[in-house]
Design a protein around this motif. Structure first.
Motif, short mmCIF file in Angstrom:
data_model
loop_
_atom_site.label_atom_id
_atom_site.label_comp_id
_atom_site.label_asym_id
_atom_site.label_seq_id
_atom_site.Cartn_x
_atom_site.Cartn_y
_atom_site.Cartn_z
N ARG D 10 0.83 -1.20 0.00
CA ARG D 10 0.00 0.00 0.00
C ARG D 10 0.87 1.27 0.00
O ARG D 10 0.46 2.31 -0.51
CB ARG D 10 -0.91 -0.04 1.23
CG ARG D 10 -2.24 0.67 1.03
CD ARG D 10 -3.26 0.22 2.04
NE ARG D 10 -3.91 -1.03 1.68
CZ ARG D 10 -4.89 -1.13 0.78
NH1 ARG D 10 -5.34 -0.06 0.15
NH2 ARG D 10 -5.41 -2.28 0.48
N HIS D 13 1.62 1.96 -3.50
CA HIS D 13 0.41 2.49 -4.12
C HIS D 13 0.23 3.98 -3.78
O HIS D 13 -0.11 4.79 -4.65
CB HIS D 13 -0.79 1.66 -3.64
CG HIS D 13 -2.14 2.26 -3.89
ND1 HIS D 13 -2.59 2.60 -5.14
CD2 HIS D 13 -3.15 2.58 -3.03
CE1 HIS D 13 -3.82 3.10 -5.04
NE2 HIS D 13 -4.17 3.10 -3.79
N CYS D 17 0.00 6.95 -6.47
CA CYS D 17 -1.15 7.84 -6.57
C CYS D 17 -0.69 9.30 -6.58
O CYS D 17 -1.18 10.12 -7.35
CB CYS D 17 -2.08 7.64 -5.37
SG CYS D 17 -3.12 6.20 -5.50
N ILE D 47 -4.40 12.45 -1.37
CA ILE D 47 -4.24 11.18 -2.07
C ILE D 47 -3.13 10.34 -1.43
O ILE D 47 -3.22 9.12 -1.37
CB ILE D 47 -3.98 11.39 -3.59
CG1 ILE D 47 -4.33 10.12 -4.38
CG2 ILE D 47 -2.56 11.80 -3.90
CD1 ILE D 47 -5.79 9.81 -4.48
N HIS D 50 -4.92 8.84 1.58
CA HIS D 50 -6.30 8.35 1.45
C HIS D 50 -6.49 6.93 1.98
O HIS D 50 -7.57 6.56 2.39
CB HIS D 50 -6.79 8.46 -0.01
CG HIS D 50 -6.31 7.36 -0.90
ND1 HIS D 50 -5.02 7.27 -1.38
CD2 HIS D 50 -6.95 6.28 -1.42
CE1 HIS D 50 -4.88 6.20 -2.13
NE2 HIS D 50 -6.03 5.57 -2.18
N ASP D 51 -5.44 6.13 1.99
CA ASP D 51 -5.55 4.73 2.42
C ASP D 51 -4.87 4.48 3.75
O ASP D 51 -4.73 3.33 4.16
CB ASP D 51 -4.90 3.81 1.36
CG ASP D 51 -5.91 3.30 0.35
OD1 ASP D 51 -7.12 3.58 0.52
OD2 ASP D 51 -5.51 2.63 -0.62
N SER D 111 -11.88 10.64 -5.07
CA SER D 111 -12.85 9.58 -4.84
C SER D 111 -14.04 9.68 -5.79
O SER D 111 -14.95 10.48 -5.58
CB SER D 111 -13.33 9.67 -3.38
OG SER D 111 -14.42 8.82 -3.19
N ASP D 117 -6.99 7.05 -7.47
CA ASP D 117 -6.83 5.79 -6.73
C ASP D 117 -7.01 4.60 -7.68
O ASP D 117 -6.14 3.74 -7.78
CB ASP D 117 -7.91 5.77 -5.63
CG ASP D 117 -7.81 4.52 -4.76
OD1 ASP D 117 -6.74 3.91 -4.71
OD2 ASP D 117 -8.83 4.17 -4.12
N TYR D 121 -4.32 1.73 -8.82
CA TYR D 121 -4.35 0.33 -8.36
C TYR D 121 -4.65 -0.66 -9.46
O TYR D 121 -4.14 -1.78 -9.45
CB TYR D 121 -5.20 0.14 -7.09
CG TYR D 121 -6.70 0.07 -7.23
CD1 TYR D 121 -7.35 -0.98 -7.89
CD2 TYR D 121 -7.51 1.02 -6.61
CE1 TYR D 121 -8.73 -1.04 -7.95
CE2 TYR D 121 -8.89 0.96 -6.68
CZ TYR D 121 -9.50 -0.07 -7.35
OH TYR D 121 -10.86 -0.13 -7.43
#
Lengths: 363, 363, 363, 363
Positions: D10, D13, D17, D47, D50-51, D111, D117, D121
Motif C-alpha cells: 500500500r 500504491h 497515486c 491522495i 487516502h488509504d 474519490s 486511486d 491500483y
C-alpha cells in the motif's frame, strides 16, 4: 537485414531526443543551473534538427551520394536555410550546434561522449533490435547530470551508470552497428551506387528518380553544395534508392544487376572478419579465381571481392566524460572508475573484413 | 502518418504468427488434442504465408492495383505456385488454408474470429502504436484453447479474456485502423492511383517502375491474374508506389500532382466523420464552390471532395466464438458472458466520412 | 528500506530459476548435449531447492540465528530430509548439488560464476528495484551455453553478453546489494538479534515466537543442527523476527528498544563509507563522546558505534567462465575479451563502513 | 496465495497515486483549469493519505479488527491527528477528502468512479499479478481529463479508453480481487480472528503481540475509537497477525489451530461458486456430516462449513463518469458509448460461495 523489428526511423529518434532534452533542461534547472528560455529553445531546435542532414540510408551512403561533406555540415546548411525562413529564430540554436556559443555545456548536451543523441539512440536501437543488453538508463544518466564551471558533468553516484553506458555502447557497436551481415549489405549498397555513377558517367541511361539522377550525374562536394542541391537532397530518401535498385536488377550491365539482386533477394556476398588485415595478394588471388569461374573481366572484380576495415573506440579521452565528486572536484571517468579498467577502452579496436561471392573458399 | 513508432512490417507479423501457432500446437497437444507432425507443419506453413498475397500498401490499395480478387485469393495463388516449386509439400497447408481439410479446427486457427492472425496483429499493433489499451493476452487466450467436436473452443475460465479481446479489437478499430488521419491518407492514396491509371489510359506518359506500370497499364482481374502477373505482383511493393508518388509531385496533370503532394508533404484533405450519411446535395454544393475557387473543372472535383463510409462489426454471430463449460458444453460467447451485453457488439457500426480541401467550411 | 518496489520473494526466485533451468536443458539438448530425463529432473529439483536453507532475512541473519553453518549446508539438510520422505527420489539431485556427480557441468548450472541462480536473481532484482542497468539477457546467455569436455561454456559470439553480465553484476552489488542504507539496516538488525540473545542468556524474559526463542536460547552450530532444529528452522521466517522487533520497541533494555525502534521507525544510524579502514582510535573517540552525551555505558557502545567492511569480487579466476571459439578451443573470459580489461575485475574491492548515531559528526 | 509476484504494498500504491495526481494537476492546469498551489498541495496530501486507515490485511480484516468504522473514517482520523501535529497544514486536504470543499472536482480526483486511486491500483495490480488484460492507460485517461462546471469530465476522444477502463476493472474483480482461492483464504482469515476473539472473551490465554491483544480484548467501534486506539491501530500490521497465526497452529483449541494451519500450510477449505444462493438445508446437511466424520461439535461447524456472497458493480450510474463532447456538452458514459451496452454493467453481479473441508462432496 538482421533484426526484423528494427524499422524505427530517424524522425522517431529526433522526437525522442527532443523529449530527453526537455528532461535534461528540467533536471538542470531543478538543480539550480540557470538556463534561459531562449537557451532552452535553442537546445530543443538544435537537437530536433541535429540529424536532418542525414540523407538516404544515412551513414551507409554518407560518402557515396555526396563527397567531402559530412551529415553534420549538411544539417547546418538546413538549419541556416530554415533560419532564413523563420527570420533569425534559429540563430542561437545554430550557435549552440556549432559550439560557438559562450556556454560550452549547451553544446555538450548536443554533441559529446554523453550527449542526448547517444542517450536516445542506444536505448532506442537496443529496444527495437531486442538486444536488451544494450539498454541504458537514460533517465538516470540525465538525473545525474550537472554543470560545473560550464562543463557538463555526471555526479559521482552516477559512476556505475556511466561505466554501464560505455560498455553498452561498445556492445551495441560490435553486435548491431557493425554486425557482419549489416556490414556486407552496406558494402554492396555503396558499390551499387558507385557502379551506377560510373555507368551514368559513361553515358549509359539507367532508370532512377529525378532526385537520384541529380546526384548520379553531379559530383557534389562541399563547394558545389548550394541551395538548389539542398532542395534536391531533401527530396532524396530511401524510397528513391531502393526503388532504383529494384529496377536495376533488370539492367544489362552485369555488375549493376548482380549487385542489385544481392540486396533485393537478400543473397549477399560472404564476409569474413578477423583482427589483422587481408593482404593484396590474398585479394588478388581470389579475384583472379572468381573472374575466371564467372567470366567477369578482372577489372570489375573489385565490385565482388574486396577488403575493408571497421573500427570503434569505446571511449575517447580527448573529450572526457567528467565525474564530479561530492566536493565538486572533476575527474575523467577513466580515472574515476575505481576498478574497471576504462583506460583499456580508449584504444580503438580495428577489425578487417573480406567480402567475396559465396561458394568461394577463402584459402 | 499518425503513430510515428508504427513501422512494423508484415514480415514481422508473419514470423510472430508462426511463433504463436507453435505455442497453440504445444498447448493443444499438451491437453491431449491429437495433431500429427504433418498437420502441425501445415499449420505453420499456412499461417506463415496467410498474408503473402498482400500487395503494396496492403488493405489500402487492395482494390486499386487489382480488381475483383482478394488478398486471400492471391495468397492462395502464391501457395500453389510454391507448392509446384516444393513438389507438393504445401498440399496439406493449402487444404487447411482453404478450409477443405476434414479437421475444421485447423482452419479455425488460421481464420476465425479468434485466430492466430488476430492474436498477433492486435498485440503487435497495440505495442508499436503505443495504444496500450489494445493490448491483449495472446498467451492466456492460447492457453485457454481446446478442441471439442472438431471445434476450436475457449475454456470457461478464459471468458473474461475473450470479452477483453473483443473490446480491445473494437477499440483498435476506431482508434487506430480507422483513425481519421489514416482514413483520409488512404482515400487520397487510392485516388492518386486512380488518376494515374486514367492518365495512362489516355496515353499520358508518367514515371513509374516497370512493375507499377504493368498494373497501371493492365486492368488485372481474377481471370487475368496468371503466373506472370504473380511474378510482377511479387516484385511490386511500397517502394514502387511511394517513389512514383514522389515523382508525380512534378507532373503537369494538376490532379495527379496535387494529390501526390498532399501525401508527400503530409498536407491532407480535411475530414469530417459522423453517424449519418452526407447527401449528394451537400457534396455537390461544396464541389461547385471548391471548383470555382480553385479553377478546377467540376468533373475532376470527385478527386478532392468526396464521401465514403467505414464500418466495423466487433463480433459476428455467424461464426461464433465458442466457450466450453467445465462439463464440456459449448455456448456462443455472446450468450456465455454473464453480464456484458456482447449481443450489442454484433450490430455493425457504420460511420460516414466527408473529405474536402482545407479552408473550406462544411456548412 | 531503499527500493519500495523490491518486495519479491525467494519463492518467486526459486520458481524463476526452475523456469530458466528448463530453458537451459532445452537449449543444450537441442545442441546435442545428452541429458537424460533423470539428470534433467535432478537439475530441476536441485535448483528449486538450492536456496531452501535460507532462513529469516536470509543473508542478513545467516550468521546470527545459527553459527558455523552456511545456508547451502542447511539447504542440503533439507534436501536429505525430503529425500527420506520421497524415498530416495532426490538422490541424484543431491549428488549434483554437492558437485559429486560424475558430470561436472550439471553442477556448474547450479553453482558457478554463470549459473542459473545468478541469471535469475540479477534480472529479477534489476526489474523489481527499477535499476534497469543491472538488467541482463538471461535468454541470450542461456542460448549461448554449450558443454565441451564436460565443462559448461559460452560460445564465442556470446562474449559481449558475458562481459555485460559481469559489469551488470558488479553494478548491482554496489548500487543495490551493498547500498549504504541497506548495509546500515542490516548491521542494526544483526545487533538487535545479538542483544536479544545476550538478554536471554542473562535470564531476561523478552517476547518472541516459540521458533525465535528456540534460536535465542540455543547456540546452534553445525554439530547441534539436528532434525528437530531443522523443523524449527523451517517454521522461522521474517514474520517471527519482525513481529518480535516490533514488540521489543517497548522493552526496558535501552539497547534492545532503541535498536528496534531504529528499524521500525526507519530512523537508522548514520553511515559513512570509504576506501580505507577506520582506526580503533577513531571508533573509541566517538564511542566515548556518544556514551557521555547519551548516558549509555561505554561497554554497550559497540551496539551504536562500529565499523565493518564489505567487499565484492566481480570476477574470480579460480572458477573461470570459459568461452568456446568456433574451433572448439576454450579460453577464460578474462583472456578472451579482446579489449575490456576483465583482469582488473578479478581484484576484490573492499570498502569500509562506519556507523554511529545521527547528530554526531565524524571528525 | 494466488499470484506469487503480487507482493506490492500500500505504501507503493500511495507513492504511485501521488505521482499520478501530479500529472493530473499538470494536465488540468495546462488546459486552463485554475488550481492554486494550496489546492494542489491539498490534493497531494489527500491522495497520499487516502488509504492510511487501512489496517492489517486491509479489506480482509476491515470488519474483524474494528466494527462499524470504515477505513476511510480511520484515514480521516489519522489526517486530523496529523493536522494537529502539523498545525493546521492539512485542513484543506481534509476538506477536499471529505468532499466539503466548494470545488467538487477536487474531491472527484480523490474519490469517484474514475479517480486517481483506481487509475493507480488497476495498473499496479495488473502489472504485479501478470494479468496483463487488466492493464489500463492511466496516462491517456489523465490526458483526457478536463473540468466543466466544476465536474471532472473526460473528453469525447477518451471514450474508448473509459470503456476499456470499466471492462478492465470488471475483469480484475472477477479474475483477481474475487479469485476463489483468495476468497476462501480471506474467509478463513476472518474466522481465525473471530475464534481468537471468542477464546480471549472466554478467558483463554493465547499468544499475540500487544497491539493485536488490544483489539482481541476490546470491541472497538466508531464511538470507542479514540486517540490511543489510533496509536495502537497504527502499530498493528500484517506481521502481528501472521506471526500470531503461526503461533496459533500449536494451540490446543482445535478450531483455532486447524484454521491457522490451513493458512500457514496453504491447505485451504474447498470452495464452490455459483450464481444462486446455497440453502440453509444444504449447509446444515454438510455440517452434520462433517461434524460426525471429524468428531467436532456441531456448534463449531460454522467455522468450517459456511456460505457467503460476493458482488461487484462494474459501473454505478448514481455518480456517473461524464463525457464531454467537443461542444462542451456532458453525457453519462453509459449514454455516450455508441454501441457497447454499458447500461448492462450497472446491474450488480452477485455470486454465492460455499466453503467446506476437502474430501467432502457437495451433493
Amino acid at each position: 537485414m538482421v533484426y526484423p523489428g528494427a524499422n524505427h526511423t530517424r524522425f522517431h529518434h529526433a522526437i525522442g531526443c527532443m523529449h530527453l532534452m526537455q528532461k535534461a533542461v528540467r533536471v538542470l534547472r531543478f538543480k539550480g543551473v540557470a538556463i534561459s528560455d531562449e537557451e532552452a529553445n535553442a537546445l530543443y531546435v538544435a537537437i530536433l534538427l541535429h540529424d536532418i542532414g542525414h540523407g538516404a540510408f544515412s551513414h551507409a551512403l554518407e560518402h557515396s551520394i555526396v563527397h567531402g561533406i559530412s551529415h553534420e555540415e549538411i544539417s547546418l546548411k538546413f538549419m541556416k536555410e530554415l533560419n532564413t525562413v523563420f527570420k533569425g529564430q534559429l540563430s542561437l540554436a545554430i550557435e549552440v550546434f556549432e559550439g560557438k556559443y559562450k556556454r560550452t555545456f549547451l553544446n555538450q548536451l548536443i554533441s559529446s561522449q554523453l550527449d542526448i543523441d547517444r542517450l536516445d539512440y542506444l536505448k532506442r536501437d537496443s529496444f527495437y533490435t531486442g538486444v536488451t543488453e544494450g539498454n541504458i538508463s537514460s533517465d538516470r544518466l540525465i538525473a545525474m547530470m550537472y554543470v560545473q564551471d560550464d562543463v557538463l558533468v555526471i555526479e559521482e553516484k552516477g559512476l556505475y551508470s556511466v561505466e554501464k553506458f560505455l560498455i553498452a555502447r561498445r556492445l551495441m557497436y560490435w553486435q548491431v552497428y557493425l554486425h557482419k551481415t549489416g556490414l556486407v549489405a552496406e558494402s554492396v549498397l555503396v558499390r551499387v551506387l558507385q557502379r551506377a555513377k560510373e555507368l551514368v558517367k559513361d553515358g549509359v541511361m539507367i532508370p532512377a528518380s529525378s532526385a537520384l539522377l541529380y546526384f548520379l550525374n553531379n559530383e557534389i562536394t562541399e563547394r558545389s553544395f548550394d541551395k538548389s542541391t539542398l532542395e534536391v537532397f531533401a527530396s532524396l530518401d530511401d524510397y528513391d534508392v531502393w526503388a532504383a535498385i529494384k529496377e536495376w536488377c533488370q539492367q544489362t550491365d552485369v555488375v549493376l544487376s548482380s549487385l542489385s539482386k544481392m540486396l533485393i533477394h537478400r543473397n549477399l556476398l560472404k564476409i569474413t572478419i578477423r583482427n589483422h588485415p587481408f593482404s593484396s595478394e590474398e585479394q588478388q588471388e581470389i579475384r583472379t579465381r572468381v573472374a575466371e569461374e564467372n567470366e567477369i573481366p578482372l577489372d570489375l572484380m573489385h565490385y565482388f571481392v574486396f577488403t575493408d576495415q571497421v573500427s570503434n573506440q569505446a571511449y575517447n579521452t580527448l573529450k572526457p566524460i567528467k565525474i564530479m565528486s561530492k566536493k565538486g572536484e572533476l575527474t575523467d571517468i577513466a580515472q574515476a572508475s575505481d576498478q574497471l579498467n576504462l583506460q583499456a577502452l580508449t584504444k580503438p579496436v580495428v577489425k578487417y573484413i573480406f567480402c567475396h561471392p559465396k561458394k568461394m573458399k577463402l584459402a
